[in-house]
Design a protein around this motif. Structure first.
Motif, PDB file in Angstrom:
ATOM      1  N   SER A  91       0.819  -1.206   0.000  1.00 56.96           N
ATOM      2  CA  SER A  91       0.000   0.000   0.000  1.00 56.96           C
ATOM      3  C   SER A  91       0.853   1.255   0.000  1.00 56.96           C
ATOM      4  CB  SER A  91      -0.912  -0.011   1.245  1.00 56.96           C
ATOM      5  OG  SER A  91      -1.539   1.233   1.432  1.00 56.96           O
ATOM      6  N   TRP A  92       0.351   2.279  -0.724  1.00 56.50           N
ATOM      7  CA  TRP A  92       0.951   3.615  -0.694  1.00 56.50           C
ATOM      8  C   TRP A  92      -0.159   4.625  -0.448  1.00 56.50           C
ATOM      9  CZ3 TRP A  92       0.374   8.187  -3.438  1.00 56.50           C
ATOM     10  CH2 TRP A  92       1.364   9.148  -3.236  1.00 56.50           C
ATOM     11  N   VAL A  93       0.045   5.516   0.537  1.00 58.47           N
ATOM     12  CA  VAL A  93      -0.990   6.466   0.963  1.00 58.47           C
ATOM     13  C   VAL A  93      -0.422   7.879   0.975  1.00 58.47           C
ATOM     14  CG1 VAL A  93      -2.543   7.155   2.828  1.00 58.47           C
ATOM     15  CG2 VAL A  93      -2.175   4.733   2.351  1.00 58.47           C
ATOM     16  N   ARG A  94      -1.259   8.819   0.539  1.00 57.00           N
ATOM     17  CA  ARG A  94      -0.914  10.245   0.610  1.00 57.00           C
ATOM     18  C   ARG A  94      -2.094  10.989   1.207  1.00 57.00           C
ATOM     19  NH1 ARG A  94       3.745  13.283   0.560  1.00 57.00           N
ATOM     20  NH2 ARG A  94       3.306  15.403  -0.147  1.00 57.00           N
ATOM     21  N   GLY A  95      -1.843  11.860   2.199  1.00 56.64           N
ATOM     22  CA  GLY A  95      -2.910  12.546   2.909  1.00 56.64           C
ATOM     23  C   GLY A  95      -2.951  14.033   2.613  1.00 56.64           C
ATOM     24  N   LEU A 125      -7.702  16.428  11.266  1.00 59.03           N
ATOM     25  CA  LEU A 125      -8.523  15.651  10.342  1.00 59.03           C
ATOM     26  C   LEU A 125      -7.954  15.798   8.944  1.00 59.03           C
ATOM     27  CD1 LEU A 125     -11.048  13.908   9.859  1.00 59.03           C
ATOM     28  CD2 LEU A 125     -12.322  16.039   9.474  1.00 59.03           C
ATOM     29  N   GLY A 126      -7.734  14.669   8.284  1.00 57.78           N
ATOM     30  CA  GLY A 126      -7.208  14.668   6.926  1.00 57.78           C
ATOM     31  C   GLY A 126      -7.972  13.704   6.055  1.00 57.78           C
ATOM     32  N   LEU A 127      -7.727  13.785   4.750  1.00 60.05           N
ATOM     33  CA  LEU A 127      -8.344  12.878   3.784  1.00 60.05           C
ATOM     34  C   LEU A 127      -7.235  12.127   3.073  1.00 60.05           C
ATOM     35  CD1 LEU A 127     -11.003  11.932   2.509  1.00 60.05           C
ATOM     36  CD2 LEU A 127     -10.712  13.726   0.784  1.00 60.05           C
ATOM     37  N   ASP A 128      -7.221  10.802   3.223  1.00 60.28           N
ATOM     38  CA  ASP A 128      -6.144   9.964   2.684  1.00 60.28           C
ATOM     39  C   ASP A 128      -6.579   9.288   1.393  1.00 60.28           C
ATOM     40  OD1 ASP A 128      -4.795  10.686   4.902  1.00 60.28           O
ATOM     41  OD2 ASP A 128      -4.840   8.735   5.883  1.00 60.28           O
ATOM     42  N   LEU A 129      -5.744   9.410   0.374  1.00 55.74           N
ATOM     43  CA  LEU A 129      -5.938   8.698  -0.882  1.00 55.74           C
ATOM     44  C   LEU A 129      -4.875   7.605  -0.970  1.00 55.74           C
ATOM     45  CD1 LEU A 129      -7.255   8.389  -3.696  1.00 55.74           C
ATOM     46  CD2 LEU A 129      -5.565  10.038  -4.546  1.00 55.74           C
ATOM     47  N   GLY A 130      -5.311   6.375  -1.187  1.00 56.09           N
ATOM     48  CA  GLY A 130      -4.375   5.253  -1.215  1.00 56.09           C
ATOM     49  C   GLY A 130      -4.508   4.416  -2.475  1.00 56.09           C
ATOM     50  N   ILE A 131      -3.423   3.796  -2.862  1.00 57.66           N
ATOM     51  CA  ILE A 131      -3.402   2.830  -3.956  1.00 57.66           C
ATOM     52  C   ILE A 131      -2.629   1.615  -3.480  1.00 57.66           C
ATOM     53  CG2 ILE A 131      -1.363   3.936  -4.989  1.00 57.66           C
ATOM     54  CD1 ILE A 131      -2.439   3.042  -7.715  1.00 57.66           C
ATOM     55  N   ASP A 132      -3.123   0.423  -3.796  1.00 60.05           N
ATOM     56  CA  ASP A 132      -2.453  -0.777  -3.314  1.00 60.05           C
ATOM     57  C   ASP A 132      -2.739  -1.951  -4.230  1.00 60.05           C
ATOM     58  OD1 ASP A 132      -4.598  -2.793  -1.873  1.00 60.05           O
ATOM     59  OD2 ASP A 132      -5.237  -0.699  -1.737  1.00 60.05           O
ATOM     60  N   VAL A 133      -1.900  -2.950  -4.108  1.00 58.32           N
ATOM     61  CA  VAL A 133      -2.113  -4.251  -4.751  1.00 58.32           C
ATOM     62  C   VAL A 133      -2.285  -5.265  -3.634  1.00 58.32           C
ATOM     63  CG1 VAL A 133      -1.172  -6.010  -6.291  1.00 58.32           C
ATOM     64  CG2 VAL A 133      -0.727  -3.577  -6.744  1.00 58.32           C
ATOM     65  N   SER A 134      -3.391  -6.022  -3.679  1.00 62.12           N
ATOM     66  CA  SER A 134      -3.689  -6.966  -2.601  1.00 62.12           C
ATOM     67  C   SER A 134      -3.953  -8.354  -3.161  1.00 62.12           C
ATOM     68  CB  SER A 134      -4.906  -6.483  -1.787  1.00 62.12           C
ATOM     69  OG  SER A 134      -6.063  -6.436  -2.609  1.00 62.12           O
ATOM     70  N   SER A 180      -6.402 -14.660  -5.656  1.00 58.46           N
ATOM     71  CA  SER A 180      -6.896 -13.608  -6.541  1.00 58.46           C
ATOM     72  C   SER A 180      -6.197 -12.299  -6.182  1.00 58.46           C
ATOM     73  CB  SER A 180      -8.409 -13.453  -6.393  1.00 58.46           C
ATOM     74  OG  SER A 180      -8.911 -12.509  -7.318  1.00 58.46           O
ATOM     75  N   ALA A 181      -5.676 -11.598  -7.198  1.00 60.41           N
ATOM     76  CA  ALA A 181      -4.943 -10.345  -6.998  1.00 60.41           C
ATOM     77  C   ALA A 181      -5.759  -9.178  -7.535  1.00 60.41           C
ATOM     78  CB  ALA A 181      -3.588 -10.407  -7.694  1.00 60.41           C
ATOM     79  N   TYR A 182      -5.716  -8.041  -6.810  1.00 53.25           N
ATOM     80  CA  TYR A 182      -6.511  -6.867  -7.162  1.00 53.25           C
ATOM     81  C   TYR A 182      -5.652  -5.601  -7.091  1.00 53.25           C
ATOM     82  CZ  TYR A 182     -10.468  -9.959  -6.134  1.00 53.25           C
ATOM     83  OH  TYR A 182     -11.350 -11.015  -6.110  1.00 53.25           O
ATOM     84  N   LEU A 183      -5.992  -4.657  -7.958  1.00 54.08           N
ATOM     85  CA  LEU A 183      -5.459  -3.303  -7.880  1.00 54.08           C
ATOM     86  C   LEU A 183      -6.568  -2.430  -7.307  1.00 54.08           C
ATOM     87  CD1 LEU A 183      -3.254  -1.177  -8.542  1.00 54.08           C
ATOM     88  CD2 LEU A 183      -4.330  -0.912 -10.781  1.00 54.08           C
ATOM     89  N   ASN A 184      -6.279  -1.731  -6.196  1.00 60.91           N
ATOM     90  CA  ASN A 184      -7.321  -1.029  -5.444  1.00 60.91           C
ATOM     91  C   ASN A 184      -6.993   0.440  -5.259  1.00 60.91           C
ATOM     92  OD1 ASN A 184      -8.651  -3.687  -4.547  1.00 60.91           O
ATOM     93  ND2 ASN A 184      -6.584  -3.863  -3.700  1.00 60.91           N
ATOM     94  N   LEU A 185      -8.064   1.231  -5.122  1.00 58.07           N
ATOM     95  CA  LEU A 185      -7.977   2.621  -4.703  1.00 58.07           C
ATOM     96  C   LEU A 185      -8.832   2.789  -3.452  1.00 58.07           C
ATOM     97  CD1 LEU A 185      -8.360   4.590  -8.077  1.00 58.07           C
ATOM     98  CD2 LEU A 185      -6.264   4.252  -6.757  1.00 58.07           C
TER      99      LEU A 185
END
Length: 345
Positions: free
Chosen positions: A184-188, A199-208, A245-250
């Motif tokens: 996972s990689w996250v940027r807030g 309080l922040g809003l985090d956008l993340g992208i990951d492969v699970s 099963s592998a997924y690309l997620n936001l």
């Protein structure tokens, strides 16, 4: 007038540098200018006179000259703890917080001061004031507790399980063998920042990866209509059988960062992903080799749901993901939803 002021400055600097030599009883310093002008500096002790070294005497005299030009009477400049700060030679840091950002203002003299350096992630600007000071503003951006690259590891199991035409024992998962892994990689981004919490809003992208290991000797087979979970031909022949099963997620998750106490942050939000690949792996006990078969296995291409994370100081962060969509396509496999939980490394 200006020539007298310059002479006054030079005399002060010279006498303050050698204050011990010219001080009697440690309570006064007398500077004589010719026969008609004399300056007397009085203090309670010798340290009071020596403390003049920390002040910018040039700036004091500039202010005194401006006062003398506008008045013909006696001129007094009072320097106390409150207003004397503007005459100090030392660097002054002013730290302020607003709208999720920390702003550091550095006021320092051009002479005898070294300019502090900001980190590469900071935004900084320099400006020169009329009084000869350099003002540097450094803005530090809000940083989410989840910022950066992390690895999530844990377990996955069925959150909802409706067998339909199947026997539950045919596709049951091995509790400790069914694992969940995510890179996972996250940027807030800041929403608001307070003294006790932000309080922040985090956008993340990951492969699970879902690693669903079946309990027993059952395997997975696919035909055009539906899945089947037949048992191995010989009892004890299968050592491991799993569906991966592998997924690309936001993900989009509001995060409450807590500055004090045992809880460091709480994050709750939504995620969605697309299936990249899926395969079965069957490892035989006696032959000692494994066989992989790649297929979609009637899995839904999309997964989505809501997730939550809890940060605990001096302990790995906890996470949970709950799929709102079913794992398999309708009527082509058991009606199951997945839930994953574990720790963030």
């Amino acid at each position: 007038m200006k020539k007298s002021i310059v002479t006054f400055v030079l005399a002060i600097i010279a006498f303050v540098s050698h204050a011990e030599k010219y001080t009697q009883k440690g309570d006064s310093l007398i500077v004589q200018f010719g026969n008609n002008t004399r300056m007397i500096i009085q203090a309670r002790d010798k340290e009071g006179i020596l403390s003049l070294r920390q002040y910018d005497l040039n700036k004091i005299v500039r202010d005194m000259g401006a006062a003398l030009d506008s008045s013909s009477k006696e001129t007094y400049i009072y320097i106390n703890e409150k207003n004397g700060r503007k005459y100090l030679k030392d660097t002054v840091l002013v730290i302020s917080r607003k709208d999720g950002e920390v702003k550091i203002t550095i006021n320092e003299s051009k002479q005898g001061s070294s300019e502090s350096k900001a980190g590469s992630s900071d935004n900084s600007t320099n400006s020169n004031d009329d009084d000869g000071t350099v003002t540097r503003s450094v803005t530090r951006r809000y940083k989410s507790p989840r910022n950066g690259f992390d690895v999530l590891v844990g377990l996955n199991t069925y959150a909802k399980n409706t067998p339909l035409t199947y026997q539950e024992s045919d596709y049951d998962l091995l509790p400790w063998g069914s694992r969940f892994v995510s890179l996972s990689w996250v940027r807030g981004a800041a929403i608001s920042r307070g003294k006790d919490a932000s309080l922040g809003l985090d956008l993340g992208i990951d492969v699970s990866w879902y690693n669903m290991m079946f309990d027993g000797n059952n395997t997975v087979q696919k035909d055009t209509r539906a899945l089947s979970f037949p048992a191995a031909v010989a009892s004890g022949d299968v050592y491991k059988s799993k569906l991966t099963s592998a997924y690309l997620n936001l993900s989009l998750m509001p995060t409450l960062a807590i500055h004090h106490g045992p809880i460091s942050y709480l994050s709750v939000g939504i995620y969605g992903g697309y299936r990249l690949d899926s395969y079965t792996k069957v490892q035989e006990r006696r032959k000692g080799h494994s066989e992989r078969t790649h297929s979609n296995f009637h899995l839904n291409d999309f997964r989505y749901g809501f997730g939550a994370e809890l940060g605990i100081r001096h302990f790995p962060d906890l996470f949970m993901q709950y799929d709102l969509g079913e794992l398999y396509q309708t009527a082509k496999g058991p009606a199951v939803r997945m839930i994953s939980f574990g720790i963030r490394l």
